[in-house]
Motif scaffolding. Structure first.
Motif, PDB file in Angstrom:
ATOM      1  N   UNK A   1       0.826  -1.209   0.000  1.00 29.61           N
ATOM      2  CA  UNK A   1       0.000   0.000   0.000  1.00 29.61           C
ATOM      3  C   UNK A   1       0.863   1.264   0.000  1.00 29.61           C
ATOM      4  N   UNK A   2       2.020   1.204   0.627  1.00 24.18           N
ATOM      5  CA  UNK A   2       2.873   2.387   0.731  1.00 24.18           C
ATOM      6  C   UNK A   2       3.743   2.606  -0.501  1.00 24.18           C
ATOM      7  N   UNK A   3       4.123   1.546  -1.209  1.00 21.72           N
ATOM      8  CA  UNK A   3       5.086   1.670  -2.296  1.00 21.72           C
ATOM      9  C   UNK A   3       4.509   1.431  -3.690  1.00 21.72           C
ATOM     10  N   UNK A   4       3.413   0.666  -3.797  1.00 24.67           N
ATOM     11  CA  UNK A   4       2.825   0.412  -5.112  1.00 24.67           C
ATOM     12  C   UNK A   4       2.075   1.646  -5.604  1.00 24.67           C
ATOM     13  N   UNK A   5       1.925   1.732  -6.908  1.00 25.67           N
ATOM     14  CA  UNK A   5       1.219   2.853  -7.533  1.00 25.67           C
ATOM     15  C   UNK A   5      -0.243   2.473  -7.753  1.00 25.67           C
ATOM     16  N   UNK A   6      -1.147   3.191  -7.109  1.00 30.00           N
ATOM     17  CA  UNK A   6      -2.585   2.947  -7.244  1.00 30.00           C
ATOM     18  C   UNK A   6      -3.193   4.146  -7.972  1.00 30.00           C
ATOM     19  N   UNK A   7      -3.591   3.988  -9.241  1.00 27.61           N
ATOM     20  CA  UNK A   7      -4.112   5.132  -9.992  1.00 27.61           C
ATOM     21  C   UNK A   7      -5.280   5.838  -9.319  1.00 27.61           C
ATOM     22  N   UNK A   8      -6.216   5.070  -8.756  1.00 28.20           N
ATOM     23  CA  UNK A   8      -7.399   5.683  -8.146  1.00 28.20           C
ATOM     24  C   UNK A   8      -7.038   6.603  -6.990  1.00 28.20           C
ATOM     25  N   UNK A   9      -5.975   6.297  -6.292  1.00 24.88           N
ATOM     26  CA  UNK A   9      -5.550   7.149  -5.182  1.00 24.88           C
ATOM     27  C   UNK A   9      -5.205   8.550  -5.674  1.00 24.88           C
ATOM     28  N   UNK A  10      -4.522   8.605  -6.808  1.00 21.20           N
ATOM     29  CA  UNK A  10      -4.175   9.906  -7.381  1.00 21.20           C
ATOM     30  C   UNK A  10      -5.406  10.614  -7.933  1.00 21.20           C
ATOM     31  N   UNK A  11      -6.282   9.861  -8.572  1.00 20.56           N
ATOM     32  CA  UNK A  11      -7.470  10.456  -9.172  1.00 20.56           C
ATOM     33  C   UNK A  11      -8.354  11.110  -8.121  1.00 20.56           C
ATOM     34  N   UNK A  12      -8.597  10.407  -7.036  1.00 20.83           N
ATOM     35  CA  UNK A  12      -9.457  10.956  -5.983  1.00 20.83           C
ATOM     36  C   UNK A  12      -8.766  12.114  -5.266  1.00 20.83           C
ATOM     37  N   UNK A  13      -7.456  12.042  -5.132  1.00 21.79           N
ATOM     38  CA  UNK A  13      -6.726  13.138  -4.486  1.00 21.79           C
ATOM     39  C   UNK A  13      -6.799  14.416  -5.337  1.00 21.79           C
ATOM     40  N   UNK A  14      -6.679  14.258  -6.657  1.00 22.01           N
ATOM     41  CA  UNK A  14      -6.741  15.423  -7.546  1.00 22.01           C
ATOM     42  C   UNK A  14      -8.163  15.916  -7.733  1.00 22.01           C
ATOM     43  N   UNK A  15      -9.131  15.006  -7.749  1.00 23.57           N
ATOM     44  CA  UNK A  15     -10.521  15.369  -8.008  1.00 23.57           C
ATOM     45  C   UNK A  15     -11.428  14.570  -7.069  1.00 23.57           C
ATOM     46  N   UNK A  16     -11.676  15.061  -5.842  1.00 24.80           N
ATOM     47  CA  UNK A  16     -12.504  14.316  -4.885  1.00 24.80           C
ATOM     48  C   UNK A  16     -13.905  14.014  -5.390  1.00 24.80           C
ATOM     49  N   UNK A  17     -14.385  14.757  -6.383  1.00 26.49           N
ATOM     50  CA  UNK A  17     -15.736  14.505  -6.888  1.00 26.49           C
ATOM     51  C   UNK A  17     -15.861  13.163  -7.607  1.00 26.49           C
ATOM     52  N   UNK A  18     -14.745  12.519  -7.909  1.00 25.97           N
ATOM     53  CA  UNK A  18     -14.779  11.238  -8.616  1.00 25.97           C
ATOM     54  C   UNK A  18     -14.808  10.047  -7.654  1.00 25.97           C
ATOM     55  N   UNK A  19     -14.984  10.312  -6.375  1.00 25.84           N
ATOM     56  CA  UNK A  19     -15.027   9.222  -5.394  1.00 25.84           C
ATOM     57  C   UNK A  19     -16.165   8.259  -5.687  1.00 25.84           C
ATOM     58  N   UNK A  20     -17.327   8.778  -6.017  1.00 26.73           N
ATOM     59  CA  UNK A  20     -18.457   7.901  -6.325  1.00 26.73           C
ATOM     60  C   UNK A  20     -18.192   7.087  -7.586  1.00 26.73           C
ATOM     61  N   UNK A  21     -17.533   7.690  -8.569  1.00 26.86           N
ATOM     62  CA  UNK A  21     -17.182   6.936  -9.775  1.00 26.86           C
ATOM     63  C   UNK A  21     -16.261   5.769  -9.443  1.00 26.86           C
ATOM     64  N   UNK A  22     -15.332   6.000  -8.514  1.00 25.52           N
ATOM     65  CA  UNK A  22     -14.412   4.941  -8.114  1.00 25.52           C
ATOM     66  C   UNK A  22     -15.160   3.787  -7.452  1.00 25.52           C
TER      67      UNK A  22
END
Length: 271
Positions: free
Chosen positions: A50-71
């Motif tokens: 969790x600390x070292x792997x790259x999770x795309x959704x983590x970046x997406x929600x951080x940049x645009x919190x409105x996409x949380x429901x889409x995730x």
């Protein structure tokens, strides 16, 4: 009486004649996976991933919190009920703590899903990283690999922004080194050199794109690489505990960066 000449003793030829930086890179990847496989408790290994792997959704929600429901909606699209529940739980975990973790654009390359995964990458790293390291030196070799790793991760996030699957593996960096090696390893030998052991071929610059397009061997290699990479993108391979699709977009991002970055870092430019 033995009249044979007293010739100097021949030195032994090493089984693996890899540059030191390539050997160190492979050793690091194998050591990290061995520690995860044999020493770390499962809970610690999950935390490390969790600390070292790259999770795309983590970046997406951080940049645009409105996409949380889409995730969360995308995580619930799996057919299997247990898998859907696990994905939704992880998606809600990401929504609750959408940290950017910028280091993961590089550190994901240190982790692998299985022994076949890390061994496969190590073999290709030895094959294509070695000529780049010999020609460019250790720090340029490392810079090309790092740039390819970051670019591959960035393209993967851009193409699949709602993916909650952790991206791991050094394949993007290896792809960058493969592309860099393709700029010079397929050049035909210089005529008149190599017939005597003391003859050193003159330094030659990396091939330009038009020169590569006229090099049949290089074109064949590039075509095979592109075809196999796209093929692996639509099938699943057993690279982890479960079959997983190969991140073809990360490979492509690394390859493109290595291909165009290499001429600027080439340590053997012709005078």
């Amino acid at each position: 009486m033995d009249a044979s000449p007293d010739l100097p003793r021949q030195s032994r030829v090493p089984v693996f004649n890899l540059p030191g930086v390539v050997s160190a890179s492979i050793g690091l990847l194998l050591a990290i996976h061995a520690v995860r496989e044999f020493l770390l408790p499962d809970l610690w290994d999950i935390r490390l991933t969790l600390d070292l792997a790259l999770v795309p959704a983590r970046w997406t929600v951080w940049l645009d919190p409105s996409r949380a429901e889409d995730l969360i909606r995308a995580a619930g699209a799996a057919g299997d009920a247990d898998l859907t529940m696990a994905r939704e739980a992880f998606a809600r975990y990401i929504v609750a703590d959408p940290s950017a973790a910028p280091w993961t654009f590089a550190t994901y390359a240190l982790l692998h899903g299985s022994w076949p995964h890390v061994i496969f990458n190590s073999v290709w790293l030895a094959a294509f990283g070695s000529p780049v390291a010999r020609r460019c030196g250790a720090w340029r070799y490392g810079l090309i690999g790092l740039a390819g790793t970051v670019a591959g991760g960035a393209l993967h996030v851009a193409i699949d922004p709602l993916s909650a699957a952790p991206l791991v593996g050094a394949s993007a960096g290896v792809s960058a080194l493969m592309a860099a090696a393709a700029r010079f390893v397929f050049q035909p030998p210089v005529s008149g050199y190599g017939t005597q052991p003391w003859q050193i071929p003159p330094r030659r610059p990396a091939e330009t794109i038009p020169e590569l397009m006229r090099n049949r061997t290089a074109v064949t290699f590039l075509a095979i690489w592109l075809a196999t990479n796209l093929l692996f993108g639509v099938i699943t391979l057993p690279l982890g505990s479960e079959s997983a699709a190969v991140a073809w977009d990360a490979h492509l991002g690394g390859f493109v960066v290595g291909f165009f970055l290499f001429p600027f870092l080439d340590g053997r430019r012709a005078r």
